[in-house]
Motif scaffolding. Structure first.
Motif, PDB file in Angstrom:
ATOM      1  N   LYS A 107      48.141  90.452  40.931  1.00 28.97           N
ATOM      2  CA  LYS A 107      49.400  89.719  41.160  1.00 28.97           C
ATOM      3  C   LYS A 107      50.459  90.651  41.743  1.00 28.97           C
ATOM      4  CE  LYS A 107      48.518  86.713  37.264  1.00 28.97           C
ATOM      5  NZ  LYS A 107      48.939  86.305  35.951  1.00 28.97           N
ATOM      6  N   PHE A 108      51.073  90.197  42.795  1.00 32.14           N
ATOM      7  CA  PHE A 108      52.137  90.964  43.446  1.00 32.14           C
ATOM      8  C   PHE A 108      53.367  90.074  43.568  1.00 32.14           C
ATOM      9  CE2 PHE A 108      48.086  92.567  44.820  1.00 32.14           C
ATOM     10  CZ  PHE A 108      48.242  93.948  44.829  1.00 32.14           C
ATOM     11  N   ALA A 109      54.540  90.716  43.574  1.00 34.39           N
ATOM     12  CA  ALA A 109      55.769  89.942  43.791  1.00 34.39           C
ATOM     13  C   ALA A 109      56.658  90.704  44.748  1.00 34.39           C
ATOM     14  CB  ALA A 109      56.492  89.717  42.466  1.00 34.39           C
ATOM     15  N   ASP A 110      57.435  89.981  45.513  1.00 35.17           N
ATOM     16  CA  ASP A 110      58.363  90.638  46.427  1.00 35.17           C
ATOM     17  C   ASP A 110      59.416  91.385  45.612  1.00 35.17           C
ATOM     18  OD1 ASP A 110      59.248  90.536  49.493  1.00 35.17           O
ATOM     19  OD2 ASP A 110      61.035  90.514  48.206  1.00 35.17           O
ATOM     20  N   SER A 111      59.873  92.517  46.159  1.00 34.92           N
ATOM     21  CA  SER A 111      60.818  93.355  45.409  1.00 34.92           C
ATOM     22  C   SER A 111      62.197  92.686  45.281  1.00 34.92           C
ATOM     23  CB  SER A 111      60.954  94.714  46.082  1.00 34.92           C
ATOM     24  OG  SER A 111      61.363  94.518  47.422  1.00 34.92           O
ATOM     25  N   TYR A 112      62.497  91.694  46.094  1.00 32.88           N
ATOM     26  CA  TYR A 112      63.814  91.055  46.006  1.00 32.88           C
ATOM     27  C   TYR A 112      63.704  89.526  45.960  1.00 32.88           C
ATOM     28  CZ  TYR A 112      68.481  89.461  47.314  1.00 32.88           C
ATOM     29  OH  TYR A 112      69.680  88.815  47.330  1.00 32.88           O
ATOM     30  N   TYR A 113      62.925  88.980  46.833  1.00 39.11           N
ATOM     31  CA  TYR A 113      62.854  87.514  46.959  1.00 39.11           C
ATOM     32  C   TYR A 113      61.853  86.922  45.956  1.00 39.11           C
ATOM     33  CZ  TYR A 113      65.472  88.276  51.234  1.00 39.11           C
ATOM     34  OH  TYR A 113      66.437  88.645  52.127  1.00 39.11           O
ATOM     35  N   PRO A 114      62.036  85.642  45.616  1.00 34.18           N
ATOM     36  CA  PRO A 114      61.196  85.045  44.551  1.00 34.18           C
ATOM     37  C   PRO A 114      59.810  84.594  45.040  1.00 34.18           C
ATOM     38  CG  PRO A 114      62.796  83.442  45.322  1.00 34.18           C
ATOM     39  CD  PRO A 114      63.058  84.686  46.108  1.00 34.18           C
ATOM     40  N   GLU A 116      55.670  85.258  44.997  1.00 35.97           N
ATOM     41  CA  GLU A 116      54.522  85.938  44.390  1.00 35.97           C
ATOM     42  C   GLU A 116      53.298  85.726  45.263  1.00 35.97           C
ATOM     43  OE1 GLU A 116      53.336  85.454  40.243  1.00 35.97           O
ATOM     44  OE2 GLU A 116      55.478  85.234  39.721  1.00 35.97           O
ATOM     45  N   VAL A 117      52.470  86.750  45.342  1.00 36.92           N
ATOM     46  CA  VAL A 117      51.207  86.646  46.070  1.00 36.92           C
ATOM     47  C   VAL A 117      50.098  87.082  45.116  1.00 36.92           C
ATOM     48  CG1 VAL A 117      49.832  87.511  48.003  1.00 36.92           C
ATOM     49  CG2 VAL A 117      52.291  87.130  48.294  1.00 36.92           C
ATOM     50  N   HIS A 118      49.130  86.215  44.926  1.00 37.15           N
ATOM     51  CA  HIS A 118      48.001  86.554  44.059  1.00 37.15           C
ATOM     52  C   HIS A 118      46.743  86.687  44.922  1.00 37.15           C
ATOM     53  CE1 HIS A 118      49.967  84.556  40.281  1.00 37.15           C
ATOM     54  NE2 HIS A 118      50.751  85.439  40.866  1.00 37.15           N
ATOM     55  N   LEU A 119      46.020  87.750  44.708  1.00 37.75           N
ATOM     56  CA  LEU A 119      44.741  87.921  45.404  1.00 37.75           C
ATOM     57  C   LEU A 119      43.628  87.631  44.409  1.00 37.75           C
ATOM     58  CD1 LEU A 119      45.463  91.216  47.390  1.00 37.75           C
ATOM     59  CD2 LEU A 119      45.981  88.842  48.004  1.00 37.75           C
ATOM     60  N   CYS A 120      42.810  86.645  44.723  1.00 38.74           N
ATOM     61  CA  CYS A 120      41.821  86.155  43.747  1.00 38.74           C
ATOM     62  C   CYS A 120      40.405  86.468  44.229  1.00 38.74           C
ATOM     63  CB  CYS A 120      41.966  84.639  43.591  1.00 38.74           C
ATOM     64  SG  CYS A 120      43.657  84.136  43.296  1.00 38.74           S
ATOM     65  N   LYS A 137      53.309  81.765  45.712  1.00 45.84           N
ATOM     66  CA  LYS A 137      54.164  80.956  44.835  1.00 45.84           C
ATOM     67  C   LYS A 137      55.613  81.185  45.200  1.00 45.84           C
ATOM     68  CE  LYS A 137      51.393  81.026  40.689  1.00 45.84           C
ATOM     69  NZ  LYS A 137      51.366  81.158  39.257  1.00 45.84           N
ATOM     70  N   ASN A 138      56.347  80.108  45.285  1.00 42.72           N
ATOM     71  CA  ASN A 138      57.788  80.232  45.518  1.00 42.72           C
ATOM     72  C   ASN A 138      58.487  80.001  44.180  1.00 42.72           C
ATOM     73  OD1 ASN A 138      60.459  79.939  46.131  1.00 42.72           O
ATOM     74  ND2 ASN A 138      60.167  78.455  47.797  1.00 42.72           N
ATOM     75  N   ASN A 139      58.981  81.059  43.570  1.00 46.68           N
ATOM     76  CA  ASN A 139      59.638  80.926  42.261  1.00 46.68           C
ATOM     77  C   ASN A 139      61.142  80.695  42.379  1.00 46.68           C
ATOM     78  OD1 ASN A 139      57.198  81.401  40.984  1.00 46.68           O
ATOM     79  ND2 ASN A 139      57.481  83.624  41.019  1.00 46.68           N
ATOM     80  N   GLU A 259      57.010  75.552  44.391  1.00 45.54           N
ATOM     81  CA  GLU A 259      55.644  75.189  44.831  1.00 45.54           C
ATOM     82  C   GLU A 259      54.740  76.410  44.936  1.00 45.54           C
ATOM     83  OE1 GLU A 259      56.101  71.281  47.715  1.00 45.54           O
ATOM     84  OE2 GLU A 259      55.748  73.249  48.604  1.00 45.54           O
ATOM     85  N   SER A 260      53.445  76.125  44.844  1.00 46.83           N
ATOM     86  CA  SER A 260      52.498  77.197  45.143  1.00 46.83           C
ATOM     87  C   SER A 260      51.417  76.636  46.066  1.00 46.83           C
ATOM     88  CB  SER A 260      51.891  77.765  43.859  1.00 46.83           C
ATOM     89  OG  SER A 260      51.124  76.777  43.238  1.00 46.83           O
ATOM     90  N   PHE A 261      50.674  77.524  46.683  1.00 45.02           N
ATOM     91  CA  PHE A 261      49.652  77.107  47.646  1.00 45.02           C
ATOM     92  C   PHE A 261      48.472  78.059  47.567  1.00 45.02           C
ATOM     93  CE2 PHE A 261      47.695  77.564  51.870  1.00 45.02           C
ATOM     94  CZ  PHE A 261      47.298  76.252  52.093  1.00 45.02           C
ATOM     95  N   ALA A 262      47.287  77.488  47.517  1.00 34.08           N
ATOM     96  CA  ALA A 262      46.068  78.306  47.530  1.00 34.08           C
ATOM     97  C   ALA A 262      45.450  78.215  48.914  1.00 34.08           C
ATOM     98  CB  ALA A 262      45.081  77.793  46.486  1.00 34.08           C
ATOM     99  N   THR A 263      45.186  79.333  49.537  1.00 35.06           N
ATOM    100  CA  THR A 263      44.574  79.313  50.876  1.00 35.06           C
ATOM    101  C   THR A 263      43.124  78.845  50.760  1.00 35.06           C
ATOM    102  OG1 THR A 263      43.673  81.546  50.735  1.00 35.06           O
ATOM    103  CG2 THR A 263      45.938  81.338  51.580  1.00 35.06           C
ATOM    104  N   PRO A 264      42.538  78.420  51.871  1.00 34.62           N
ATOM    105  CA  PRO A 264      41.098  78.122  51.842  1.00 34.62           C
ATOM    106  C   PRO A 264      40.322  79.352  51.384  1.00 34.62           C
ATOM    107  CG  PRO A 264      42.074  77.386  53.905  1.00 34.62           C
ATOM    108  CD  PRO A 264      43.144  78.158  53.196  1.00 34.62           C
ATOM    109  N   GLU A 265      39.172  79.105  50.782  1.00 31.92           N
ATOM    110  CA  GLU A 265      38.366  80.212  50.279  1.00 31.92           C
ATOM    111  C   GLU A 265      37.571  80.900  51.388  1.00 31.92           C
ATOM    112  OE1 GLU A 265      36.652  79.839  45.993  1.00 31.92           O
ATOM    113  OE2 GLU A 265      36.352  77.938  47.035  1.00 31.92           O
TER     114      GLU A 265
END
Ligand code: DGJ
Length: 695
Positions: A107-114, A116-120, A137-139, A259-265
């Protein structure tokens, strides 16, 4: 056993034969460490923390698992975002990870903006295949838009150039293999048509010195049927990277607050040789890609009336064909295009999914009952995403087709594409298809798609460029909804032949129509290209009346080609002689005995029609007890020459019986592999189906 081994900031994805190793460095960057043979898990380190000069930046040089655009990174990247204040750079910091036995999420998050990027990542037991995707994810409270949102990035181990195998086909010649060496710059394989298309394939296969049996082969296949992009590049330091995902051409994905979004696998792996790649992906697809519950059920032998009657369908000719189809052993009778609306040819009717009463005065029931009484299931052709301007649907809703108010909408095959991103269009399509399934005993749809998208106005959308993704999603959603409501129905993906034959389609559809080219000779090449990363079971293959446009090939020959996938018949049975019918009966009966081997077995491509003038494809059951081999040739040179015919994938110690060129043998698996039979293979129409059974 495959498993995830966390080692501090380093994560080892252990598969059957490989390690895929990644980590997170002190600055919080995801780092790619290794992909290949297994090493001691404790030995892995993040070793490059390298120097930087003003023109060679650290960010350009390191290999990340998912590079984002920003700062001093200038090469291709997997993600590019724009925040609501106009900032167009992402700066990810590591948040932490979740790991279970087989799954890892970094799990990664931007240092300022809300953001998140998850690598699965997910490993699969018994195989070297890893499934990957990213989740964003847009928090925050404001929108974030993404100009680029790929599924995965890969770094290949060698600093020497790689060759990338892909395809460069077209309608009627899908899956024609190509091999490009990427020494400098980039090589792009893509589609911009709204479907994965007939041209390039949504995958990469990278190698340096590999063949069917040996050599390191790295591959990844994107499970997505829309616009895709695979970009392979080699940088100034000799590092080859590949990014793949939804094409960034005319692309936008906007993530609203919360919202969040999962890219195609993406399904990736490293194997020794192309053959093992195919076998692993085939096994993987059966358990992990195909929609349930029919993933492990053999597909029935199908008859499709398209090439027999084209648009000229009627209750009489379909009933007559059905009788003959039943006689030769067909299990599923499919009526193709022409049964609905004012459909006489391709100028009218698309969109009007109700039965044409001139052709079927008593509706579909009479034909379906006839088909059922003959012991077959009934299936129907539809092309739900399309509309002919000459249709009741278009007259009622001209605005339902993609268009721009001040541009002419471009017709291809006299049809326009419906704006599938509209809820009303989706409901209309679902409603009509659902009604067809509810009111009739229909067990199968062939879902066609005969033109690419154009004039993609999508005025209804706040972010019109999202249409490329939303169109594909709408198609998948409707297919899923239909199957949820009608669980005994299977659906085939067709797009003017093989224009939508990808692993994304196969997460929803049960099979694909590989090509409109049913010429037995051409088909050998098309099927080989298809087989590289796509599963045999899903490959619908018909025997038709095309006897080889350039070279003749008999009905038996055409059966031996089509039996290498899920067999169908598409010839005009009304014109078949008694002898032809007997040939059909004999081959279909044989296919029923061997279909489990073909549809669920391991494929060995032993001889190649282009390279060796002979095709030898062998399928072996997982327990190695039964095997079937297809030996085909269409004119070999040097009549004195003997071709070594060996068989693979068998148990060395076990003994097998087989009949080849009229002689029966009993030999060990080792003998069949190492010695085999040096054969004269002659004639323009050589076809032999060899059953190999453990004694
Ligand atoms: C294209 C398909 O590939 C064919 O098999 C057939 O279904 C036609 N469309 C019907 O229009």
């Amino acid at each position: 056993m495959s498993r995830i081994i966390p080692k501090g900031d380093i994560f080892v994805l252990e598969t059957e034969n490989t390690h895929y190793v990644l980590g997170v460095d002190k600055s919080g960057f995801s780092r790619h460490i290794h992909w290949g043979g297994k090493c001691c898990a404790d030995d892995y380190v993040i070793d490059f923390n390298g120097g930087e000069s003003s023109q060679n930046t650290f960010l350009d040089e390191i290999s990340q698992e998912y590079t984002v655009f920003g700062s001093t990174m200038y090469r291709g990247c997997a993600l590019k975002a724009e925040f609501s204040d106009g900032c167009r750079e992402v700066d990810l910091k590591f948040l932490g990870y979740d790991a279970s036995e087989r799954e890892l999420v970094l799990k990664f998050a931007d240092s300022y903006y809300p953001l998140e990027v998850h690598l699965c990542y997910k490993v699969t037991d018994g195989l070297d295949i890893i499934a990957r995707h990213a989740v964003i994810k847009n928090n925050g409270k404001d929108k974030i838009s993404f100009e680029k949102l790929f599924s995965a990035e890969f770094t290949l181990p060698s600093k020497k150039p790689y060759i990338f195998k892909n395809t460069n086909g077209s309608w009627g010649s899908e899956f024609i293999e190509t091999n490009n060496t990427v020494e400098a710059g980039s090589c792009v394989f893509e589609s911009r048509r709204g479907i994965s298309g007939h041209n390039n394939s949504p995958y990469f296969i990278a190698y340096q010195n590999a063949d069917e049996k040996t050599g390191d082969v790295y591959f990844a296949s994107l499970a997505y049927s829309g616009n895709f992009k695979v970009e392979a590049s080699r940088d100034a330091f000799g590092t080859t990277r590949v990014i793949l995902g939804m094409n960034d051409f005319d692309f936008d994905y906007v993530l609203s607050a919360g919202e969040s979004f999962a890219t195609p696998e993406v399904f990736c792996g490293m194997t020794q040789g192309f053959g093992e790649m195919t076998r692993q992906m085939n096994r993987f697809a059966i358990d992990n890609v195909f929609p349930k519950p029919y993933n492990k059920t053999p597909l029935p032998v199908l008859y499709n009336s398209w090439e027999a009657t084209y648009f000229n369908v009627s209750s009489e000719n379909q009933c007559a064909l059905a009788e003959l189809a039943a006689e030769i052993g067909v299990e599923l009778f499919v009526m193709d295009d022409g049964w609905f609306g004012q459909r006489k040819d391709d100028h009218a009717g698309l969109g009007d999914w109700y039965v044409n009463r001139e052709k079927f005065p008593n509706g579909l029931t009479e034909l379906i009952e006839k088909v059922n009484s003959l012991g077959m299931d009934f299936g129907l052709w539809v092309e739900p995403e399309m509309v002919n301007p000459d249709s009741d649907l278009y007259r009622a809703h001209p605005d339902w087709a993609y268009h721009y108010p001040h541009r002419d909408a471009h017709e291809l095959r006299n049809q326009l594409v419906l704006n599938m991103t509209r809820k009303d269009v989706q409901e209309y399509i679902f409603g009509l298809l659902d009604a067809l399934l509810t009111e009739n005993n229909i067990k199968f749809f062939k879902w066609d798609m005969n033109r690419p998208l154009s004039e993609t106005g999508a005025e209804n959308l706040e972010e019109p460029k999202m249409l490329w993704y939303l169109h594909t999603k709408a198609v998948y959603d409707i297919v899923d909804r239909l199957k949820a409501k009608h669980p005994d129905v299977t659906i085939e993906s067709c797009s003017s032949g093989g224009g939508r034959s990808d692993l994304g389609a196969l997460q929803h559809y049960d099979m694909v129509w590989t090509s409109d080219n049913t010429d037995g000779i051409d088909r050998m090449v098309i099927q080989k290209g298809y087989s590289l990363l796509c599963p045999a079971k899903a490959m619908r293959a018909w025997v038709t009346d095309i006897e080889g446009i350039n070279k003749p090939c008999s009905l038996d020959f055409r059966f031996a080609v089509a039996m290498q996938g899920s067999l169908g018949v598409g010839g005009n049975l009304l014109k078949y002689s008694k002898e032809d019918m007997e040939i059909c009966k004999k081959n279909i009966a044989l296919y029923k005995k061997i279909r489990d081997i073909v549809q669920f077995g391991d494929l060995y491509r032993i001889l190649d029609i282009d390279r060796d003038e002979v095709l030898l494809n062998q399928y072996v059951t997982p327990d190695k007890s039964r095997s079937v081999a297809f030996l085909l040739a269409n004119g070999t040179r040097f009549y004195k020459k003997r071709i070594p015919v060996c068989f693979m994938g068998l148990d060395d110690e076990a003994r097998y019986s087989l009949t080849i060129q009229g002689k029966t043998y009993e030999k060990s698996g080792a003998y069949l592999k190492n010695v085999g039979f040096p054969l004269h293979i002659r004639g323009v129409d050589y076809n032999e189906i060899i059953l190999i059974e453990r004694v």
